[in-house]
Design an enzyme around this catalytic site. Structure first.
Site, PDB file in Angstrom:
ATOM      1  N   ILE A  13       0.840  -1.212   0.000  1.00 21.20           N
ATOM      2  CA  ILE A  13       0.000   0.000   0.000  1.00 21.20           C
ATOM      3  C   ILE A  13       0.870   1.256   0.000  1.00 21.20           C
ATOM      4  CG2 ILE A  13      -1.895   1.218   1.135  1.00 21.20           C
ATOM      5  CD1 ILE A  13      -2.694  -1.460   2.419  1.00 21.20           C
ATOM      6  N   ILE A  61      11.764   1.265  12.159  1.00 18.88           N
ATOM      7  CA  ILE A  61      11.022   2.244  12.971  1.00 18.88           C
ATOM      8  C   ILE A  61      11.229   2.022  14.475  1.00 18.88           C
ATOM      9  CG2 ILE A  61       9.252   2.812  11.247  1.00 18.88           C
ATOM     10  CD1 ILE A  61       7.310   0.955  12.822  1.00 18.88           C
ATOM     11  N   THR A 101       7.466  -4.586  16.008  1.00 19.51           N
ATOM     12  CA  THR A 101       7.348  -3.559  14.953  1.00 19.51           C
ATOM     13  C   THR A 101       6.057  -2.760  15.102  1.00 19.51           C
ATOM     14  OG1 THR A 101       8.655  -4.794  13.364  1.00 19.51           O
ATOM     15  CG2 THR A 101       7.083  -3.224  12.452  1.00 19.51           C
ATOM     16  N   TYR A 159      -1.488 -10.646  14.844  1.00 14.68           N
ATOM     17  CA  TYR A 159      -1.383  -9.455  13.970  1.00 14.68           C
ATOM     18  C   TYR A 159      -2.386  -8.391  14.388  1.00 14.68           C
ATOM     19  CZ  TYR A 159      -2.584  -6.421  10.053  1.00 14.68           C
ATOM     20  OH  TYR A 159      -2.897  -5.314   9.277  1.00 14.68           O
ATOM     21  N   ALA A 161      -4.072  -8.093  17.096  1.00 15.13           N
ATOM     22  CA  ALA A 161      -3.857  -7.609  18.465  1.00 15.13           C
ATOM     23  C   ALA A 161      -2.755  -6.555  18.477  1.00 15.13           C
ATOM     24  CB  ALA A 161      -3.488  -8.779  19.380  1.00 15.13           C
ATOM     25  N   LYS A 163      -1.904  -4.582  15.988  1.00 13.86           N
ATOM     26  CA  LYS A 163      -2.420  -3.344  15.374  1.00 13.86           C
ATOM     27  C   LYS A 163      -3.346  -2.616  16.355  1.00 13.86           C
ATOM     28  CE  LYS A 163      -1.922  -2.011  11.633  1.00 13.86           C
ATOM     29  NZ  LYS A 163      -0.893  -1.111  11.032  1.00 13.86           N
ATOM     30  N   ARG A 223     -14.664 -11.266   3.203  1.00 13.36           N
ATOM     31  CA  ARG A 223     -13.845 -10.068   3.342  1.00 13.36           C
ATOM     32  C   ARG A 223     -14.481  -8.959   2.487  1.00 13.36           C
ATOM     33  NH1 ARG A 223     -12.519 -12.751   6.925  1.00 13.36           N
ATOM     34  NH2 ARG A 223     -10.445 -13.397   7.625  1.00 13.36           N
ATOM     35  N   ASP A 281      -8.080 -25.120   8.416  1.00 13.78           N
ATOM     36  CA  ASP A 281      -8.427 -23.706   8.598  1.00 13.78           C
ATOM     37  C   ASP A 281      -7.319 -22.964   9.347  1.00 13.78           C
ATOM     38  OD1 ASP A 281      -9.938 -21.461   8.333  1.00 13.78           O
ATOM     39  OD2 ASP A 281     -11.647 -22.166   9.519  1.00 13.78           O
TER      40      ASP A 281
HETATM   41  P1  NAD Z   1       3.297  -4.860   3.418  1.00 15.31           P
HETATM   42  O1  NAD Z   1       3.632  -6.021   4.273  1.00 15.31           O
HETATM   43  O2  NAD Z   1       3.169  -5.043   1.953  1.00 15.31           O
HETATM   44  O3  NAD Z   1       4.357  -3.691   3.661  1.00 15.31           O
HETATM   45  C1  NAD Z   1       4.858  -3.363   4.921  1.00 15.31           C
HETATM   46  C2  NAD Z   1       6.078  -2.470   4.726  1.00 15.31           C
HETATM   47  O4  NAD Z   1       6.587  -2.110   6.014  1.00 15.31           O
HETATM   48  C3  NAD Z   1       7.228  -3.147   3.968  1.00 15.31           C
HETATM   49  O5  NAD Z   1       7.775  -2.268   3.008  1.00 15.31           O
HETATM   50  C4  NAD Z   1       8.245  -3.446   5.063  1.00 15.31           C
HETATM   51  O6  NAD Z   1       9.596  -3.477   4.589  1.00 15.31           O
HETATM   52  C5  NAD Z   1       8.003  -2.288   6.024  1.00 15.31           C
HETATM   53  N1  NAD Z   1       8.428  -2.593   7.396  1.00 15.31           N
HETATM   54  C6  NAD Z   1       8.126  -3.709   8.127  1.00 15.31           C
HETATM   55  N2  NAD Z   1       8.723  -3.637   9.318  1.00 15.31           N
HETATM   56  C7  NAD Z   1       9.383  -2.450   9.377  1.00 15.31           C
HETATM   57  C8  NAD Z   1      10.171  -1.791  10.348  1.00 15.31           C
HETATM   58  N3  NAD Z   1      10.403  -2.362  11.536  1.00 15.31           N
HETATM   59  N4  NAD Z   1      10.696  -0.585  10.073  1.00 15.31           N
HETATM   60  C9  NAD Z   1      10.484   0.003   8.864  1.00 15.31           C
HETATM   61  N5  NAD Z   1       9.750  -0.577   7.890  1.00 15.31           N
HETATM   62  C10 NAD Z   1       9.205  -1.787   8.145  1.00 15.31           C
HETATM   63  O7  NAD Z   1       1.966  -4.250   4.050  1.00 15.31           O
HETATM   64  P2  NAD Z   1       0.725  -3.512   3.363  1.00 15.31           P
HETATM   65  O8  NAD Z   1      -0.274  -4.511   2.973  1.00 15.31           O
HETATM   66  O9  NAD Z   1       1.246  -2.535   2.377  1.00 15.31           O
HETATM   67  O10 NAD Z   1       0.140  -2.744   4.639  1.00 15.31           O
HETATM   68  C11 NAD Z   1       0.571  -1.418   4.971  1.00 15.31           C
HETATM   69  C12 NAD Z   1      -0.171  -0.955   6.201  1.00 15.31           C
HETATM   70  O11 NAD Z   1      -1.583  -0.966   5.938  1.00 15.31           O
HETATM   71  C13 NAD Z   1       0.019  -1.854   7.422  1.00 15.31           C
HETATM   72  O12 NAD Z   1       0.127  -1.043   8.557  1.00 15.31           O
HETATM   73  C14 NAD Z   1      -1.248  -2.705   7.474  1.00 15.31           C
HETATM   74  O13 NAD Z   1      -1.544  -3.086   8.788  1.00 15.31           O
HETATM   75  C15 NAD Z   1      -2.264  -1.732   6.922  1.00 15.31           C
HETATM   76  N6  NAD Z   1      -3.434  -2.333   6.234  1.00 15.31           N
HETATM   77  C16 NAD Z   1      -3.263  -3.238   5.245  1.00 15.31           C
HETATM   78  C17 NAD Z   1      -4.375  -3.723   4.563  1.00 15.31           C
HETATM   79  C18 NAD Z   1      -4.246  -4.719   3.429  1.00 15.31           C
HETATM   80  O14 NAD Z   1      -5.261  -5.225   2.947  1.00 15.31           O
HETATM   81  N7  NAD Z   1      -3.064  -5.014   2.935  1.00 15.31           N
HETATM   82  C19 NAD Z   1      -5.655  -3.304   4.931  1.00 15.31           C
HETATM   83  C20 NAD Z   1      -5.787  -2.382   5.987  1.00 15.31           C
HETATM   84  C21 NAD Z   1      -4.655  -1.895   6.604  1.00 15.31           C
HETATM   85  O1  DAU Z   2      -8.735  -6.737   6.595  1.00 15.29           O
HETATM   86  C1  DAU Z   2      -7.530  -6.051   6.392  1.00 15.29           C
HETATM   87  C2  DAU Z   2      -6.393  -7.042   6.458  1.00 15.29           C
HETATM   88  O2  DAU Z   2      -6.422  -7.786   5.248  1.00 15.29           O
HETATM   89  C3  DAU Z   2      -5.026  -6.376   6.648  1.00 15.29           C
HETATM   90  O3  DAU Z   2      -5.006  -5.716   7.874  1.00 15.29           O
HETATM   91  C4  DAU Z   2      -3.910  -7.428   6.583  1.00 15.29           C
HETATM   92  O4  DAU Z   2      -2.636  -6.814   6.671  1.00 15.29           O
HETATM   93  C5  DAU Z   2      -4.019  -8.164   5.258  1.00 15.29           C
HETATM   94  O5  DAU Z   2      -3.042  -9.187   5.186  1.00 15.29           O
HETATM   95  C6  DAU Z   2      -5.414  -8.763   5.098  1.00 15.29           C
HETATM   96  O6  DAU Z   2      -5.621  -9.818   6.085  1.00 15.29           O
HETATM   97  P1  DAU Z   2      -6.400 -11.178   5.709  1.00 15.29           P
HETATM   98  O7  DAU Z   2      -6.004 -12.228   6.652  1.00 15.29           O
HETATM   99  O8  DAU Z   2      -7.852 -10.912   5.518  1.00 15.29           O
HETATM  100  O9  DAU Z   2      -5.764 -11.427   4.249  1.00 15.29           O
HETATM  101  P2  DAU Z   2      -5.225 -12.748   3.522  1.00 15.29           P
HETATM  102  O10 DAU Z   2      -4.964 -12.367   2.095  1.00 15.29           O
HETATM  103  O11 DAU Z   2      -4.130 -13.409   4.269  1.00 15.29           O
HETATM  104  O12 DAU Z   2      -6.496 -13.700   3.573  1.00 15.29           O
HETATM  105  C7  DAU Z   2      -7.727 -13.324   3.024  1.00 15.29           C
HETATM  106  C8  DAU Z   2      -8.718 -14.456   3.299  1.00 15.29           C
HETATM  107  O13 DAU Z   2      -8.331 -15.598   2.528  1.00 15.29           O
HETATM  108  C9  DAU Z   2      -8.731 -14.920   4.735  1.00 15.29           C
HETATM  109  O14 DAU Z   2     -10.058 -15.296   5.090  1.00 15.29           O
HETATM  110  C10 DAU Z   2      -7.835 -16.162   4.742  1.00 15.29           C
HETATM  111  C11 DAU Z   2      -8.064 -16.744   3.370  1.00 15.29           C
HETATM  112  N1  DAU Z   2      -6.898 -17.442   2.768  1.00 15.29           N
HETATM  113  C12 DAU Z   2      -5.716 -16.787   2.724  1.00 15.29           C
HETATM  114  C13 DAU Z   2      -4.616 -17.387   2.170  1.00 15.29           C
HETATM  115  C14 DAU Z   2      -3.278 -16.681   2.131  1.00 15.29           C
HETATM  116  C15 DAU Z   2      -7.054 -18.720   2.251  1.00 15.29           C
HETATM  117  O15 DAU Z   2      -8.157 -19.311   2.281  1.00 15.29           O
HETATM  118  N2  DAU Z   2      -5.973 -19.315   1.682  1.00 15.29           N
HETATM  119  C16 DAU Z   2      -4.736 -18.720   1.633  1.00 15.29           C
HETATM  120  O16 DAU Z   2      -3.763 -19.336   1.119  1.00 15.29           O
END
Ligand code: NAD
Ligand code: DAU
Length: 343
Positions: A13, A61, A101, A159, A161, A163, A223, A281
């Site tokens: 993101i 960080i 982190t 995770y 918890a 956040k 989701r 699961d």
């Molecule tokens: P990501 O795992 O793709 O990226 C995380 C980034 O943080 C990476 O570039 C990593 O190198 C950096 N990082 C990790 N530990 C670090 C540290 N100690 N110091 C400095 N940098 C560090 O994650 P993302 O999916 O891009 O998520 C970004 C943010 O958005 C997160 O805070 C996540 O909780 C939040 N978020 C994600 C989603 C989603 O669907 N992906 C949804 C809602 C919120």
């Molecule tokens: O809701 C926001 C969150 O979405 C973010 O805060 C997280 O950082 C991000 O990783 C994501 O979490 P989820 O656990 O929802 O995402 P994930 O892609 O891991 O899984 C999405 C759904 O799919 C979840 O119900 C678990 C299921 N899943 C996931 C994987 C990786 C499977 O069934 N099979 C898989 O191999």
């Protein structure tokens, strides 16, 4: 010109956000501070890495000394904290790095921002990028119930918890010091540059390689999916128009069962449903997430621009055209490159 410290800007993101912001405004300078863990990839920012408005600093960080130096040397106006460990499955296997982190790192950023800004912080902002997972899970049989900003925090995975812990520390800075905090809580994102451990890129990549598609449990978990650029736009809106001390939920009103997403991807790729493999699961698996985004829509006039049907196709096509990117992140080539170039 505002100087914005973006942490975690090389992840999924964060990199989409930096590219988006540099496209829509000239009025910012971005300092991307990222530790480049397995999830952070400089390649995600290749389109803007030579932009004069962009600067990269590698680091953690949680590193007090470095964070302090960054604040003293760069006249930071706003912090947007994306940096986090983000994968629920990894948090189940190894929770401690998540606590470190996500909770401690957020605390280090806050205390340094506060020390640097002193009492003169009325035009400063600290935006915490949080997640809908802090609210726990919702009933599947009553779609009228969604997460609002007043839903009690009830996280289940290490995770979520961690956040939640971070959100509480951020909120405490507003409650205690009237520090200018903002929190966004978004639902699941999809789009380019997502690490292929997460459902959508993992399924696309496995399907392309005719590998089994692991579906946890019965696959009927729900989701609420949002295209990543809509999330970026929501964060920018909250940074500029949000009321300090407030939380804003972000979502696209787009609830889908995991199994339906997987079938949709297979159909688009013209691959057989027989690749679907039901596996054990996830422990403590939340059944349903759904965001009520009325507050950000009504108070800040944000609304998602994109439709899932269009953007999931573009996302699949992006991964199809960027198979080298996927292969590189999976093979660890980028990690080797990072070790060579940044150590
Ligand atoms: P990501 O795992 O793709 O990226 C995380 C980034 O943080 C990476 O570039 C990593 O190198 C950096 N990082 C990790 N530990 C670090 C540290 N100690 N110091 C400095 N940098 C560090 O994650 P993302 O999916 O891009 O998520 C970004 C943010 O958005 C997160 O805070 C996540 O909780 C939040 N978020 C994600 C989603 C989603 O669907 N992906 C949804 C809602 C919120
Ligand atoms: O809701 C926001 C969150 O979405 C973010 O805060 C997280 O950082 C991000 O990783 C994501 O979490 P989820 O656990 O929802 O995402 P994930 O892609 O891991 O899984 C999405 C759904 O799919 C979840 O119900 C678990 C299921 N899943 C996931 C994987 C990786 C499977 O069934 N099979 C898989 O191999």
């Amino acid at each position: 010109m505002k100087n914005i410290l973006i942490t975690g800007g090389s992840g999924f993101i964060g990199s989409n956000f930096i590219e988006y912001i540099l496209k829509i405004t000239n009025d910012v300078k971005i300092i991307n501070f990222d530790n480049l863990t397995y999830a952070g990839n400089p390649e995600n920012l290749k389109n803007i890495e030579n932009d004069a408005r962009y600067k990269f600093i590698k680091g953690d960080i949680c590193d007090e000394e470095l964070v302090s130096k960054i604040f003293s040397e760069n006249n930071i106006d706003s912090v947007i904290n994306f940096a986090a460990e983000t994968h629920v499955d990894r948090s189940i296997h190894d929770p401690n790095i998540f606590i470190k982190t996500n909770v401690l790192g957020t605390g280090v950023l806050l205390s340094n921002a506060k020390r640097t800004w002193g009492d003169n912080f009325s035009d400063k902002r600290f935006l915490q990028v949080s997640t809908d997972e802090v609210y726990g899970t919702l009933p599947e049989d009553d779609k009228s119930i969604k997460f609002t900003e007043n839903t009690p925090l009830q996280p289940h995975s290490p995770y979520s918890a961690s956040k939640t812990g971070a959100d509480c520390v951020v909120q405490s800075y507003f409650d205690t010091y009237k520090f200018p905090t903002l929190i966004t809580r978004c639902s699941n994102n999809y789009g380019p540059y997502q690490f292929p451990e997460k459902l959508i890129p993992l399924i696309i990549n496995n399907a392309l390689n005719d590998k089994d598609l692991p579906i946890y449990g019965d696959g009927k978990q729900i989701r609420d999916w949002l295209f990543v650029e809509d999330h970026c736009d929501a964060i920018w809106t909250v940074l500029n128009k949000g009321k300090i001390g407030e939380v804003y939920n972000v979502g696209g009103d787009n609830e889908i069962m995991n199994i339906d997403i997987v079938k949709h991807i297979l159909d688009h790729l013209k691959k057989p449903h027989s690749l679907i493999t039901y596996v054990k699961d996830r422990l403590g698996h939340d059944r349903r997430y759904a965001i009520d985004a009325a507050k950000i829509k009504n108070e800040l006039e944000w609304t998602p621009k994109y439709k899932f049907e269009d953007k999931i196709k573009d996302t699949i096509d992006w991964y199809l055209s960027n198979s080298e990117w996927i292969n590189n992140v999976i093979s660890g080539e980028y990690q080797n490159w990072i070790d060579k170039n940044y150590k």
